[in-house]
Scaffold this active site. Structure first.
Site, short mmCIF file in Angstrom:
data_model
loop_
_atom_site.label_atom_id
_atom_site.label_comp_id
_atom_site.label_asym_id
_atom_site.label_seq_id
_atom_site.Cartn_x
_atom_site.Cartn_y
_atom_site.Cartn_z
N TYR A 2 -28.78 36.74 13.18
CA TYR A 2 -29.36 36.68 11.84
C TYR A 2 -30.13 37.97 11.56
O TYR A 2 -31.31 37.98 11.27
CB TYR A 2 -30.31 35.47 11.75
CG TYR A 2 -30.48 34.91 10.35
CD1 TYR A 2 -31.67 35.10 9.65
CD2 TYR A 2 -29.45 34.20 9.73
CE1 TYR A 2 -31.84 34.59 8.36
CE2 TYR A 2 -29.62 33.67 8.45
CZ TYR A 2 -30.81 33.88 7.77
OH TYR A 2 -30.96 33.37 6.49
N GLY A 3 -29.40 39.07 11.64
CA GLY A 3 -30.04 40.38 11.45
C GLY A 3 -29.88 40.90 10.05
O GLY A 3 -30.71 40.64 9.18
N ASP A 57 -23.71 44.84 17.91
CA ASP A 57 -22.53 45.09 18.75
C ASP A 57 -22.91 45.14 20.23
O ASP A 57 -22.20 44.64 21.10
CB ASP A 57 -21.84 46.39 18.29
CG ASP A 57 -21.31 46.24 16.86
OD1 ASP A 57 -21.78 46.98 15.97
OD2 ASP A 57 -20.48 45.34 16.63
N ALA A 58 -24.08 45.71 20.49
CA ALA A 58 -24.56 45.72 21.89
C ALA A 58 -24.97 44.31 22.32
O ALA A 58 -24.69 43.87 23.45
CB ALA A 58 -25.74 46.68 22.03
N HIS A 103 -16.84 43.45 12.73
CA HIS A 103 -16.58 44.81 13.22
C HIS A 103 -15.56 44.70 14.35
O HIS A 103 -15.58 43.75 15.12
CB HIS A 103 -17.90 45.43 13.74
CG HIS A 103 -17.93 46.90 13.86
ND1 HIS A 103 -17.04 47.75 13.20
CD2 HIS A 103 -18.76 47.72 14.55
CE1 HIS A 103 -17.33 48.99 13.48
NE2 HIS A 103 -18.36 49.03 14.31
N GLU A 115 -33.60 68.23 -6.86
CA GLU A 115 -32.31 68.95 -6.91
C GLU A 115 -31.39 68.54 -5.78
O GLU A 115 -30.18 68.79 -5.81
CB GLU A 115 -32.57 70.45 -6.85
CG GLU A 115 -31.43 71.29 -7.44
CD GLU A 115 -31.10 70.89 -8.88
OE1 GLU A 115 -32.02 70.72 -9.69
OE2 GLU A 115 -29.89 70.72 -9.16
N SER A 123 -22.64 70.46 -17.07
CA SER A 123 -22.34 71.68 -17.85
C SER A 123 -21.11 72.40 -17.31
O SER A 123 -20.71 72.22 -16.15
CB SER A 123 -23.54 72.63 -17.74
OG SER A 123 -23.59 73.14 -16.40
N1 LIG Z 1 -25.57 45.92 9.11
C1 LIG Z 1 -24.59 45.73 8.24
O1 LIG Z 1 -24.80 45.58 7.04
C2 LIG Z 1 -23.17 45.61 8.73
C3 LIG Z 1 -22.13 45.86 7.85
C4 LIG Z 1 -20.83 45.63 8.27
C5 LIG Z 1 -20.59 45.16 9.55
N2 LIG Z 1 -21.63 44.95 10.41
C6 LIG Z 1 -21.35 44.38 11.72
O2 LIG Z 1 -21.87 43.04 11.73
C7 LIG Z 1 -22.36 42.70 13.03
C8 LIG Z 1 -23.84 42.34 12.92
O3 LIG Z 1 -24.47 43.50 12.45
P1 LIG Z 1 -26.01 43.51 12.05
O4 LIG Z 1 -26.33 44.84 11.49
O5 LIG Z 1 -26.31 42.28 11.24
O6 LIG Z 1 -26.68 43.31 13.48
P2 LIG Z 1 -28.18 43.63 13.92
O7 LIG Z 1 -28.22 44.93 14.64
O8 LIG Z 1 -29.07 43.43 12.77
O9 LIG Z 1 -28.40 42.46 15.02
C9 LIG Z 1 -28.18 41.12 14.59
C10 LIG Z 1 -29.09 40.25 15.41
O10 LIG Z 1 -28.69 40.30 16.79
C11 LIG Z 1 -29.88 40.15 17.56
N3 LIG Z 1 -29.61 40.54 18.94
C12 LIG Z 1 -29.43 41.80 19.41
N4 LIG Z 1 -29.22 41.74 20.74
C13 LIG Z 1 -29.25 40.42 21.09
C14 LIG Z 1 -29.09 39.71 22.29
N5 LIG Z 1 -28.87 40.39 23.43
N6 LIG Z 1 -29.18 38.37 22.30
C15 LIG Z 1 -29.42 37.71 21.14
N7 LIG Z 1 -29.59 38.32 19.94
C16 LIG Z 1 -29.50 39.66 19.93
C17 LIG Z 1 -30.85 41.04 16.83
O11 LIG Z 1 -32.17 40.68 17.18
C18 LIG Z 1 -30.54 40.73 15.39
O12 LIG Z 1 -31.36 39.69 14.91
C19 LIG Z 1 -22.08 43.92 13.90
O13 LIG Z 1 -20.83 43.78 14.51
C20 LIG Z 1 -22.02 45.06 12.88
O14 LIG Z 1 -21.29 46.16 13.33
C21 LIG Z 1 -22.92 45.16 10.03
MG LIG Z 2 -20.68 50.01 11.03
#
Ligand SMILES: NC(=O)c1ccc[n+]([C@@H]2O[C@H](COP(=O)([O-])OP(=O)(O)OC[C@H]3O[C@@H](n4cnc5c(N)ncnc54)[C@H](O)[C@@H]3O)[C@@H](O)[C@H]2O)c1
Ligand SMILES: [Mg+2]
Ligand SMILES: CC(C)(O)[C@@H](O)C(=O)O
Ligand SMILES: [Mg+2]
Length: 348
Positions: free
Chosen positions: A38-39, A100-101, A124, A244, A270
């Site tokens: 829920y990020g 992703d990590a 992703h 600018e 322009s």
């Molecule tokens: N950020 C974007 O708007 C966006 C856009 C397109 C695709 N994506 C893809 O969507 C997916 C989610 O992206 P995001 O930006 O919402 O992720 P994020 O980096 O916000 O992380 C999402 C949640 O994962 C939690 N988390 C991280 N490590 C954890 C762990 N070891 N155990 C439990 N929870 C953990 C974080 O605390 C966070 O609440 C990814 O694959 C990303 O590449 C993101």
């Molecule tokens: Mg990306």
């Protein structure tokens, strides 16, 4: 599918005309969609799905800030908000929206809940494509699908609330049930996508990693900083240099590009500006194309993935990222920007 001519190349695109929300609800009517994470994307996709009438639950770590955020967003512990494993057990479609990590860390726990017939959904292609680094290898008897909004989850939600949508790409890595295509398109419509462009997991992640390191985020900061510093070195004030370099672009010119393309934006400037821009853009292209070639090679070799995994897997990854973001925020250019933003007429 609509066949659309993109600069001479015909591509098939899914539109809402042939896949309306009613059809998406029918396809997913017996599904429980469990959003794990829920990020940024998690809230956008989950709230849009819920508002679109789908059966959604959230899986979150109970001791996390985002658990509290989920409650603030209206998710109810024990009803629509669960600890990660309970949500994964209840979900028939598991939307893997940790970072992703983070997906790597959770995978050994999550995979046991991928029982036959379920679907594993990504936004992703990272985890699947770089499997030698992530070890994310799904069981053969589940669907593996992707909907990747081409924009921030924050924009996905804002546009939905404004009655609009973001374009998304979609892909099918594994169709174990024969329903993968219907499931992925229904989810794409449900999370708030406008149009759905078909791709595959590898092309999605290669293009996405390139884009965010390139024109969308990395390169644009680089050229902003370069121009700003040259203007300042030659005696221009911070406000003149920022106006600018950034403010005019975001407030006036980029909206014109979004409306009707680059030539349209040029034509609304322009003839002096048009002459100059037409003379110089190829010079900038020549200077930057080698960097884009280097970037793409690094993505394709898995080096960008390795860098991201190494950096974002440390316990203090968030603090380290925030420290570097603070440096950007506190740079003169972005401090000048904060002052200029306050002067916008709608902020008056
Ligand atoms: N950020 C974007 O708007 C966006 C856009 C397109 C695709 N994506 C893809 O969507 C997916 C989610 O992206 P995001 O930006 O919402 O992720 P994020 O980096 O916000 O992380 C999402 C949640 O994962 C939690 N988390 C991280 N490590 C954890 C762990 N070891 N155990 C439990 N929870 C953990 C974080 O605390 C966070 O609440 C990814 O694959 C990303 O590449 C993101
Ligand atoms: Mg990306
Ligand atoms: C929003 C972006 C940059 O398009 C996405 O790819 C991400 O990783 O956050
Ligand atoms: Mg992206």
């Amino acid at each position: 599918m609509a066949t659309i001519n993109f600069g001479g190349v015909l591509e098939d695109v899914v539109t809402r005309e042939e896949f309306p929300m009613e059809k998406a609800r029918e396809v997913l009517k017996n599904e429980t969609i469990a959003i794990i994470g829920y990020g940024v994307q998690g809230p956008g996709q989950a709230l849009n799905l819920k508002d679109n009438g789908f059966n959604v639950i959230i899986g979150q770590r109970k001791d996390s800030k985002t658990w509290d955020k989920a409650i603030a967003d209206g998710w109810v512990p024990g009803k629509t908000l669960f600890e990660i494993e309970e949500a994964a057990q209840k979900g028939t479609i598991i939307q893997f929206l940790l970072s992703d990590a983070g997906q790597i860390t959770l995978w050994p726990t999550l995979k046991q809940y991928l029982t036959p017939g379920k679907a594993l959904y990504f936004s992703h292609g990272f985890g699947i494509t770089y499997k030698e680094q992530t070890n994310i290898i799904p069981p053969a008897d589940v669907d593996v699908i992707l909907v990747a909004p081409k924009g921030s989850g924050t924009s996905l939600r804002r546009l939905f609330l404004a009655g609009q949508g973001l374009n998304s790409s979609f892909a099918i890595f594994q169709d174990a049930t024969g329903k993968a295509r219907d499931r992925v398109i229904a989810l794409g419509i449900g999370v708030g996508s406008g149009y759905l462009f078909q791709t595959d997991f590898k092309k999605e992640v290669y293009s996405d990693l390139t884009g965010e390191r390139g024109t969308l985020m990395g390169c644009i900061q680089g050229i902003f900083a370069a121009q700003y510093e040259v203007l300042r070195k030659n005696g221009h004030s911070p406000s003149e240099a920022f106006n600018e370099t950034v403010e005019e672009l975001t407030q006036s010119l980029m909206p014109l590009v979004a409306e009707n393309g680059m030539d349209w934006m040029y034509a609304n400037c322009s003839t002096t500006a048009q002459r100059g821009a037409l003379d110089w853009w190829k010079k900038f292209k020549a200077a930057t194309q080698p960097v884009f070639e280097e970037l793409y090679a690094s993505v394709a070799a898995g080096k960008e993935a390795a860098r991201s995994i190494a950096s974002n897997s440390t316990p203090d990854y968030r603090e380290k990222l925030n420290e570097e973001l603070k440096e950007l925020r506190e740079s003169e250019m972005w401090q000048a920007g904060a002052a200029v933003r306050k002067l916008r007429p709608n902020n008056a």
